[in-house]
Design a protein around this motif. Sequence first.
Motif, PDB file in Angstrom:
ATOM      1  N   PRO A 163     -36.748  20.054  -2.687  1.00 38.86           N
ATOM      2  CA  PRO A 163     -36.754  18.869  -3.168  1.00 38.86           C
ATOM      3  C   PRO A 163     -35.707  18.756  -4.262  1.00 38.86           C
ATOM      4  O   PRO A 163     -35.605  18.352  -5.451  1.00 38.86           O
ATOM      5  CB  PRO A 163     -37.987  18.730  -4.399  1.00 38.86           C
ATOM      6  CG  PRO A 163     -38.471  20.187  -4.328  1.00 38.86           C
ATOM      7  CD  PRO A 163     -37.973  21.109  -3.285  1.00 38.86           C
ATOM      8  N   SER A 164     -34.542  18.905  -3.650  1.00 33.80           N
ATOM      9  CA  SER A 164     -33.163  19.093  -4.622  1.00 33.80           C
ATOM     10  C   SER A 164     -33.098  17.737  -5.191  1.00 33.80           C
ATOM     11  O   SER A 164     -32.455  17.551  -6.347  1.00 33.80           O
ATOM     12  CB  SER A 164     -32.325  19.473  -3.659  1.00 33.80           C
ATOM     13  OG  SER A 164     -31.887  18.889  -2.690  1.00 33.80           O
ATOM     14  N   ARG A 165     -33.511  16.476  -4.542  1.00 36.87           N
ATOM     15  CA  ARG A 165     -32.984  15.186  -5.175  1.00 36.87           C
ATOM     16  C   ARG A 165     -33.728  15.132  -6.432  1.00 36.87           C
ATOM     17  O   ARG A 165     -33.139  14.487  -7.368  1.00 36.87           O
ATOM     18  CB  ARG A 165     -33.440  14.162  -4.138  1.00 36.87           C
ATOM     19  CG  ARG A 165     -33.066  12.782  -4.555  1.00 36.87           C
ATOM     20  CD  ARG A 165     -32.861  11.915  -3.302  1.00 36.87           C
ATOM     21  NE  ARG A 165     -33.900  11.989  -2.386  1.00 36.87           N
ATOM     22  CZ  ARG A 165     -35.063  11.342  -2.451  1.00 36.87           C
ATOM     23  NH1 ARG A 165     -35.117  10.244  -3.394  1.00 36.87           N
ATOM     24  NH2 ARG A 165     -36.050  11.262  -1.463  1.00 36.87           N
ATOM     25  N   SER A 222     -24.918  14.530  -6.943  1.00 31.61           N
ATOM     26  CA  SER A 222     -24.910  13.017  -7.530  1.00 31.61           C
ATOM     27  C   SER A 222     -25.093  12.315  -6.375  1.00 31.61           C
ATOM     28  O   SER A 222     -25.191  12.769  -5.246  1.00 31.61           O
ATOM     29  CB  SER A 222     -23.722  12.554  -8.237  1.00 31.61           C
ATOM     30  OG  SER A 222     -22.712  12.777  -7.040  1.00 31.61           O
ATOM     31  N   PRO A 223     -25.993  11.109  -6.424  1.00 32.10           N
ATOM     32  CA  PRO A 223     -26.245  10.316  -5.129  1.00 32.10           C
ATOM     33  C   PRO A 223     -24.900   9.855  -4.517  1.00 32.10           C
ATOM     34  O   PRO A 223     -25.045  10.180  -3.034  1.00 32.10           O
ATOM     35  CB  PRO A 223     -26.692   8.933  -5.941  1.00 32.10           C
ATOM     36  CG  PRO A 223     -27.283   9.442  -7.142  1.00 32.10           C
ATOM     37  CD  PRO A 223     -26.461  10.304  -7.809  1.00 32.10           C
ATOM     38  N   ASP A 224     -23.668   9.765  -4.968  1.00 31.64           N
ATOM     39  CA  ASP A 224     -22.698   9.622  -4.106  1.00 31.64           C
ATOM     40  C   ASP A 224     -22.331  10.766  -3.313  1.00 31.64           C
ATOM     41  O   ASP A 224     -22.145  10.819  -2.101  1.00 31.64           O
ATOM     42  CB  ASP A 224     -21.449   8.938  -4.651  1.00 31.64           C
ATOM     43  CG  ASP A 224     -21.719   7.618  -5.293  1.00 31.64           C
ATOM     44  OD1 ASP A 224     -22.491   6.755  -4.787  1.00 31.64           O
ATOM     45  OD2 ASP A 224     -21.023   7.264  -6.281  1.00 31.64           O
ATOM     46  N   GLN A 278     -32.514  17.290   5.899  1.00 28.29           N
ATOM     47  CA  GLN A 278     -32.518  17.573   4.714  1.00 28.29           C
ATOM     48  C   GLN A 278     -31.729  17.015   3.915  1.00 28.29           C
ATOM     49  O   GLN A 278     -31.597  16.312   2.678  1.00 28.29           O
ATOM     50  CB  GLN A 278     -32.319  19.304   4.450  1.00 28.29           C
ATOM     51  CG  GLN A 278     -32.358  19.759   2.845  1.00 28.29           C
ATOM     52  CD  GLN A 278     -33.532  19.599   2.068  1.00 28.29           C
ATOM     53  OE1 GLN A 278     -34.609  20.178   2.673  1.00 28.29           O
ATOM     54  NE2 GLN A 278     -33.590  18.945   1.147  1.00 28.29           N
ATOM     55  N   ALA A 279     -30.254  16.753   4.530  1.00 21.78           N
ATOM     56  CA  ALA A 279     -29.144  16.226   4.104  1.00 21.78           C
ATOM     57  C   ALA A 279     -29.716  14.654   3.898  1.00 21.78           C
ATOM     58  O   ALA A 279     -29.208  13.860   2.619  1.00 21.78           O
ATOM     59  CB  ALA A 279     -27.821  16.337   4.642  1.00 21.78           C
ATOM     60  N   LYS A 280     -30.228  14.021   4.770  1.00 18.24           N
ATOM     61  CA  LYS A 280     -30.721  12.508   4.538  1.00 18.24           C
ATOM     62  C   LYS A 280     -31.789  12.418   3.511  1.00 18.24           C
ATOM     63  O   LYS A 280     -31.595  11.369   2.709  1.00 18.24           O
ATOM     64  CB  LYS A 280     -31.122  12.190   6.031  1.00 18.24           C
ATOM     65  CG  LYS A 280     -31.588  10.517   6.249  1.00 18.24           C
ATOM     66  CD  LYS A 280     -31.875  10.249   7.611  1.00 18.24           C
ATOM     67  CE  LYS A 280     -32.129   8.784   7.661  1.00 18.24           C
ATOM     68  NZ  LYS A 280     -32.392   8.281   8.913  1.00 18.24           N
ATOM     69  N   TYR A 281     -32.568  13.501   3.142  1.00 15.57           N
ATOM     70  CA  TYR A 281     -33.705  13.376   2.249  1.00 15.57           C
ATOM     71  C   TYR A 281     -32.778  13.228   0.884  1.00 15.57           C
ATOM     72  O   TYR A 281     -33.214  12.655   0.082  1.00 15.57           O
ATOM     73  CB  TYR A 281     -34.668  14.317   2.455  1.00 15.57           C
ATOM     74  CG  TYR A 281     -35.538  14.616   1.242  1.00 15.57           C
ATOM     75  CD1 TYR A 281     -36.336  13.627   0.757  1.00 15.57           C
ATOM     76  CD2 TYR A 281     -35.437  15.599   0.190  1.00 15.57           C
ATOM     77  CE1 TYR A 281     -37.124  13.819  -0.220  1.00 15.57           C
ATOM     78  CE2 TYR A 281     -36.020  15.985  -0.722  1.00 15.57           C
ATOM     79  CZ  TYR A 281     -36.969  14.930  -0.931  1.00 15.57           C
ATOM     80  OH  TYR A 281     -37.872  15.097  -2.048  1.00 15.57           O
ATOM     81  N   ASP A 282     -31.968  14.322   0.583  1.00 16.23           N
ATOM     82  CA  ASP A 282     -31.275  14.529  -0.626  1.00 16.23           C
ATOM     83  C   ASP A 282     -30.559  13.292  -0.774  1.00 16.23           C
ATOM     84  O   ASP A 282     -30.380  12.945  -2.114  1.00 16.23           O
ATOM     85  CB  ASP A 282     -30.127  15.667  -0.444  1.00 16.23           C
ATOM     86  CG  ASP A 282     -31.043  16.973  -0.206  1.00 16.23           C
ATOM     87  OD1 ASP A 282     -32.101  17.005  -0.852  1.00 16.23           O
ATOM     88  OD2 ASP A 282     -30.443  18.035   0.214  1.00 16.23           O
TER      89      ASP A 282
END
Length: 321
Positions: A87-89, A95-97, A125-129
């Motif tokens: 759950p890194s996001r 950052s979001p960008d 995972q990258a898409k989730y982040d």
Amino acid sequence: MHSLHPSYMFNTSEVHNEYNLLSDFLNNSLMDDGGLYRGDDIHGIFSDPSLTNTMGQMTASSVMPPPNATHAQQQYASSQAPTNISPSRQQGGLSPDKAREKYYMTAADPSGTDAPEKRMQNLLQAKYDAGLLKPFNYVKGYDRLNNYMKHHLQPHNRQRILRQLDKFRPQFRDRMQILTDLELIRVEMWFERSLMDYDRVFASMAIPACSWRRTGEIFRGNEEMADLIHVPIESLRDGKLAIHEIIVEDSLANYWEKFGSIAFDQSQKAILTSCSLKNPDPNSHDPEIRCCFSFTIRRDQHAIPSLIVGNFLPIAAPDSS
């Protein structure tokens, strides 16, 4: 919108909204056509207390579940929580960008020495982040189905479908009420992985086929399916069309009756039947296409029907000569 019975509180807003809308949808639709039912039928349909507004009668103690139930739900949630999604996001890593840039780079160049399954996991995972992978909002799907039925179906066929929605609503509630946001995201990751698998399957088969969500939105289809109903292949992706828009009325009601009979029965997952397809354009003069039709229900890790895969084999008209 109706308030939930205190026993039916959910952990996520997505599930709460879907269940509330489904109940509201059924309540309003069945009451509108109440003349189609005998008095006993109406009583049976609306005997579920979740369809009545009981919030005014709640007390502080009634809203909270019993301590044992709370402890059991916490244990279940912790045991079911996926371990391979970080759950890194939420923890404020990139950052979001930057997270979105990383996702696009991962999607554009998925090569590497990792196994295919690991590369797929990294992509999701990258898409989730990046904040691009979220629990799917089924509310729009039910609203779309409701609007279609109001404008295109005869009352008796509409009621056939509503009866099936009402039939599996309690089982849906029981399975969904303990799920967390992270578990719903995990379900969406499973769904996207399944779509990628069916991209390869559909490309290698010559039989018209497509896959859709439980609310009917079509998310994948092959060229043969597009040719069969005379639509561009892009129309069979990402919910642009729905299954109820390409199946004629009687066949649609028949599909929902069969789907409702096995949706939560884990001993069954496929049904062979027949249907008639149509061009989704209401101004089209294409004839109906009679097909041998089979569909398979794919259930997620919580045994909830989430992906339906259908194959359509056209039945040749008899030679009149």
